[in-house]
Design a protein around this motif. Structure first.
Motif, PDB file in Angstrom:
ATOM      1  N   SER A   1       0.893  -1.236  -0.072  1.00 28.71           N
ATOM      2  CA  SER A   1       0.155   0.029  -0.012  1.00 28.71           C
ATOM      3  C   SER A   1       0.787   1.361  -0.076  1.00 28.71           C
ATOM      4  CB  SER A   1      -0.954   0.157   1.223  1.00 28.71           C
ATOM      5  OG  SER A   1      -0.187   0.164   2.355  1.00 28.71           O
ATOM      6  N   GLU A   2       2.220   1.130   0.299  1.00 30.51           N
ATOM      7  CA  GLU A   2       2.998   2.535   0.370  1.00 30.51           C
ATOM      8  C   GLU A   2       3.725   2.597  -0.949  1.00 30.51           C
ATOM      9  OE1 GLU A   2       3.654  -0.337   2.657  1.00 30.51           O
ATOM     10  OE2 GLU A   2       2.229   0.527   4.162  1.00 30.51           O
ATOM     11  N   CYS A   3       3.597   1.710  -1.956  1.00 34.15           N
ATOM     12  CA  CYS A   3       4.437   1.738  -2.997  1.00 34.15           C
ATOM     13  C   CYS A   3       4.053   2.979  -4.123  1.00 34.15           C
ATOM     14  CB  CYS A   3       4.015   0.517  -3.884  1.00 34.15           C
ATOM     15  SG  CYS A   3       5.200   0.297  -5.272  1.00 34.15           S
ATOM     16  N   ASP A   4       5.117   3.618  -4.602  1.00 36.38           N
ATOM     17  CA  ASP A   4       4.926   4.960  -5.303  1.00 36.38           C
ATOM     18  C   ASP A   4       4.272   4.206  -6.734  1.00 36.38           C
ATOM     19  OD1 ASP A   4       6.082   6.578  -3.641  1.00 36.38           O
ATOM     20  OD2 ASP A   4       8.202   5.940  -4.576  1.00 36.38           O
ATOM     21  N   PHE A   5       4.240   3.093  -6.990  1.00 38.19           N
ATOM     22  CA  PHE A   5       3.598   2.297  -8.235  1.00 38.19           C
ATOM     23  C   PHE A   5       2.308   1.725  -8.101  1.00 38.19           C
ATOM     24  CE2 PHE A   5       8.084   3.072  -8.973  1.00 38.19           C
ATOM     25  CZ  PHE A   5       8.263   3.779 -10.175  1.00 38.19           C
ATOM     26  N   LEU A   6       1.749   1.879  -7.048  1.00 40.57           N
ATOM     27  CA  LEU A   6       0.473   1.415  -6.612  1.00 40.57           C
ATOM     28  C   LEU A   6      -0.439   1.757  -7.521  1.00 40.57           C
ATOM     29  CD1 LEU A   6      -1.135  -0.529  -4.475  1.00 40.57           C
ATOM     30  CD2 LEU A   6      -1.958   1.772  -3.366  1.00 40.57           C
ATOM     31  N   PRO A   7      -1.514   0.772  -8.329  1.00 37.87           N
ATOM     32  CA  PRO A   7      -2.206   1.085  -9.309  1.00 37.87           C
ATOM     33  C   PRO A   7      -3.496   1.872  -8.708  1.00 37.87           C
ATOM     34  CG  PRO A   7      -1.736  -1.178  -9.638  1.00 37.87           C
ATOM     35  CD  PRO A   7      -1.242  -0.467  -8.246  1.00 37.87           C
ATOM     36  N   ASN A   8      -3.995   2.765  -9.533  1.00 35.51           N
ATOM     37  CA  ASN A   8      -5.327   3.293  -9.232  1.00 35.51           C
ATOM     38  C   ASN A   8      -6.274   2.372  -8.417  1.00 35.51           C
ATOM     39  OD1 ASN A   8      -4.438   5.992 -10.103  1.00 35.51           O
ATOM     40  ND2 ASN A   8      -5.282   5.491 -12.079  1.00 35.51           N
TER      41      ASN A   8
ATOM     42  N   TYR B   1      -4.553 -14.572 -10.327  1.00 37.99           N
ATOM     43  CA  TYR B   1      -3.622 -14.429 -11.724  1.00 37.99           C
ATOM     44  C   TYR B   1      -2.586 -15.297 -11.442  1.00 37.99           C
ATOM     45  CZ  TYR B   1      -6.564 -10.254 -11.734  1.00 37.99           C
ATOM     46  OH  TYR B   1      -7.668  -9.342 -11.485  1.00 37.99           O
ATOM     47  N   ARG B   2      -2.571 -16.212 -12.476  1.00 37.38           N
ATOM     48  CA  ARG B   2      -1.364 -17.532 -11.921  1.00 37.38           C
ATOM     49  C   ARG B   2       0.094 -16.709 -12.340  1.00 37.38           C
ATOM     50  NH1 ARG B   2      -0.916 -22.255 -16.457  1.00 37.38           N
ATOM     51  NH2 ARG B   2      -1.633 -20.576 -17.566  1.00 37.38           N
ATOM     52  N   GLN B   3       0.057 -15.809 -13.351  1.00 35.29           N
ATOM     53  CA  GLN B   3       1.373 -15.204 -13.513  1.00 35.29           C
ATOM     54  C   GLN B   3       1.371 -13.970 -12.693  1.00 35.29           C
ATOM     55  OE1 GLN B   3       2.269 -14.994 -17.644  1.00 35.29           O
ATOM     56  NE2 GLN B   3       4.027 -13.398 -17.365  1.00 35.29           N
ATOM     57  N   SER B   4       1.669 -13.950 -11.579  1.00 32.23           N
ATOM     58  CA  SER B   4       1.835 -12.766 -10.697  1.00 32.23           C
ATOM     59  C   SER B   4       3.234 -12.615 -10.181  1.00 32.23           C
ATOM     60  CB  SER B   4       0.933 -12.813  -9.443  1.00 32.23           C
ATOM     61  OG  SER B   4      -0.501 -12.785  -9.800  1.00 32.23           O
ATOM     62  N   ASN B   5       3.746 -11.540 -10.079  1.00 31.37           N
ATOM     63  CA  ASN B   5       5.233 -11.096  -9.507  1.00 31.37           C
ATOM     64  C   ASN B   5       5.412 -10.048  -8.913  1.00 31.37           C
ATOM     65  OD1 ASN B   5       7.919 -11.192  -9.703  1.00 31.37           O
ATOM     66  ND2 ASN B   5       7.976 -10.757 -11.722  1.00 31.37           N
ATOM     67  N   GLY B   6       6.252 -10.036  -7.984  1.00 32.88           N
ATOM     68  CA  GLY B   6       6.576  -8.823  -6.991  1.00 32.88           C
ATOM     69  C   GLY B   6       6.789  -7.678  -7.839  1.00 32.88           C
ATOM     70  N   CYS B   7       6.623  -6.448  -7.410  1.00 37.36           N
ATOM     71  CA  CYS B   7       6.877  -5.178  -7.932  1.00 37.36           C
ATOM     72  C   CYS B   7       8.717  -5.042  -7.620  1.00 37.36           C
ATOM     73  CB  CYS B   7       6.198  -4.061  -7.072  1.00 37.36           C
ATOM     74  SG  CYS B   7       6.861  -2.463  -7.531  1.00 37.36           S
ATOM     75  N   LYS B   8       9.155  -4.517  -8.618  1.00 33.75           N
ATOM     76  CA  LYS B   8      10.521  -4.233  -8.538  1.00 33.75           C
ATOM     77  C   LYS B   8      10.841  -3.208  -7.459  1.00 33.75           C
ATOM     78  CE  LYS B   8      14.529  -3.227 -11.529  1.00 33.75           C
ATOM     79  NZ  LYS B   8      14.910  -2.596 -12.860  1.00 33.75           N
ATOM     80  N   THR B   9      10.100  -2.408  -7.116  1.00 34.81           N
ATOM     81  CA  THR B   9      10.212  -1.291  -6.327  1.00 34.81           C
ATOM     82  C   THR B   9       9.962  -1.529  -4.731  1.00 34.81           C
ATOM     83  OG1 THR B   9       9.877   0.456  -7.940  1.00 34.81           O
ATOM     84  CG2 THR B   9       9.831   1.042  -5.564  1.00 34.81           C
ATOM     85  N   CYS B  10       8.859  -2.026  -4.534  1.00 34.12           N
ATOM     86  CA  CYS B  10       8.259  -2.250  -3.157  1.00 34.12           C
ATOM     87  C   CYS B  10       8.313  -3.656  -2.658  1.00 34.12           C
ATOM     88  CB  CYS B  10       6.830  -1.678  -2.979  1.00 34.12           C
ATOM     89  SG  CYS B  10       5.520  -2.625  -4.079  1.00 34.12           S
ATOM     90  N   THR B  11       8.411  -4.682  -3.484  1.00 38.52           N
ATOM     91  CA  THR B  11       8.689  -6.121  -3.231  1.00 38.52           C
ATOM     92  C   THR B  11       9.611  -6.713  -3.865  1.00 38.52           C
ATOM     93  OG1 THR B  11       6.857  -6.732  -4.722  1.00 38.52           O
ATOM     94  CG2 THR B  11       6.181  -6.398  -2.295  1.00 38.52           C
ATOM     95  N   GLN B  12      10.811  -6.126  -3.903  1.00 42.47           N
ATOM     96  CA  GLN B  12      12.142  -6.397  -4.542  1.00 42.47           C
ATOM     97  C   GLN B  12      12.672  -7.852  -4.425  1.00 42.47           C
ATOM     98  OE1 GLN B  12      15.428  -3.978  -4.019  1.00 42.47           O
ATOM     99  NE2 GLN B  12      16.357  -4.499  -5.715  1.00 42.47           N
ATOM    100  N   GLU B  13      12.355  -8.308  -3.438  1.00 43.65           N
ATOM    101  CA  GLU B  13      12.846  -9.822  -2.899  1.00 43.65           C
ATOM    102  C   GLU B  13      11.843 -10.786  -3.533  1.00 43.65           C
ATOM    103  OE1 GLU B  13      10.256  -8.456   0.628  1.00 43.65           O
ATOM    104  OE2 GLU B  13      11.717  -7.409  -0.551  1.00 43.65           O
ATOM    105  N   CYS B  14      10.807 -10.332  -3.939  1.00 44.89           N
ATOM    106  CA  CYS B  14       9.853 -11.287  -4.763  1.00 44.89           C
ATOM    107  C   CYS B  14       9.600 -10.988  -6.091  1.00 44.89           C
ATOM    108  CB  CYS B  14       8.446 -11.203  -4.065  1.00 44.89           C
ATOM    109  SG  CYS B  14       8.416 -11.826  -2.572  1.00 44.89           S
ATOM    110  N   HIS B  15      10.408  -9.945  -6.648  1.00 44.84           N
ATOM    111  CA  HIS B  15      10.481  -9.633  -8.279  1.00 44.84           C
ATOM    112  C   HIS B  15      11.481 -10.579  -8.950  1.00 44.84           C
ATOM    113  CE1 HIS B  15      10.337  -7.039 -11.729  1.00 44.84           C
ATOM    114  NE2 HIS B  15      11.717  -7.166 -11.628  1.00 44.84           N
ATOM    115  N   THR B  16      10.998 -11.470  -9.609  1.00 47.99           N
ATOM    116  CA  THR B  16      11.609 -12.585 -10.438  1.00 47.99           C
ATOM    117  C   THR B  16      11.867 -12.052 -12.064  1.00 47.99           C
ATOM    118  OG1 THR B  16       9.914 -13.694 -10.752  1.00 47.99           O
ATOM    119  CG2 THR B  16      11.169 -14.057  -8.999  1.00 47.99           C
ATOM    120  N   SER B  17      11.036 -11.189 -12.495  1.00 52.44           N
ATOM    121  CA  SER B  17      11.117 -11.083 -13.971  1.00 52.44           C
ATOM    122  C   SER B  17      10.529  -9.713 -14.253  1.00 52.44           C
ATOM    123  CB  SER B  17      10.168 -12.095 -14.721  1.00 52.44           C
ATOM    124  OG  SER B  17       8.628 -11.709 -14.467  1.00 52.44           O
TER     125      SER B  17
END
Length: 68
Positions: free
Chosen positions: A21-28, A52-68
């Motif tokens: 919820s604190e992410c600068d890139f949180l969608p509307n 959504y089977r193809q889910s991934n972490g945000c590169k900014t706010c959930t970097q440890e879960c960002h894989t692609s």
């Protein structure tokens, strides 16, 4: 613990990004789905993958879960 959301609109590669919820890139508001409160992004990603089977972490706010 953080509030997590998933973008209902996929990225160009098909990923639905998961954000805190604190992410600068949180969608509307109309472009995101609330996932819940989690202590780790891995749990939020697992919840997002139920919809959504193809889910991934945000590169900014959930970097440890960002894989692609």
């Amino acid at each position: 613990m953080s509030l997590y959301y998933v973008n209902i609109n996929p990225q160009k590669n098909g990923d639905h990004e998961v954000h805190t919820s604190e992410c600068d890139f949180l969608p509307n508001f109309i472009n995101r789905k609330y996932l819940g409160v989690f202590t780790k992004c891995k749990s939020a990603i697992a919840e997002a993958k139920k919809t959504y089977r193809q889910s991934n972490g945000c590169k900014t706010c959930t970097q440890e879960c960002h894989t692609s």
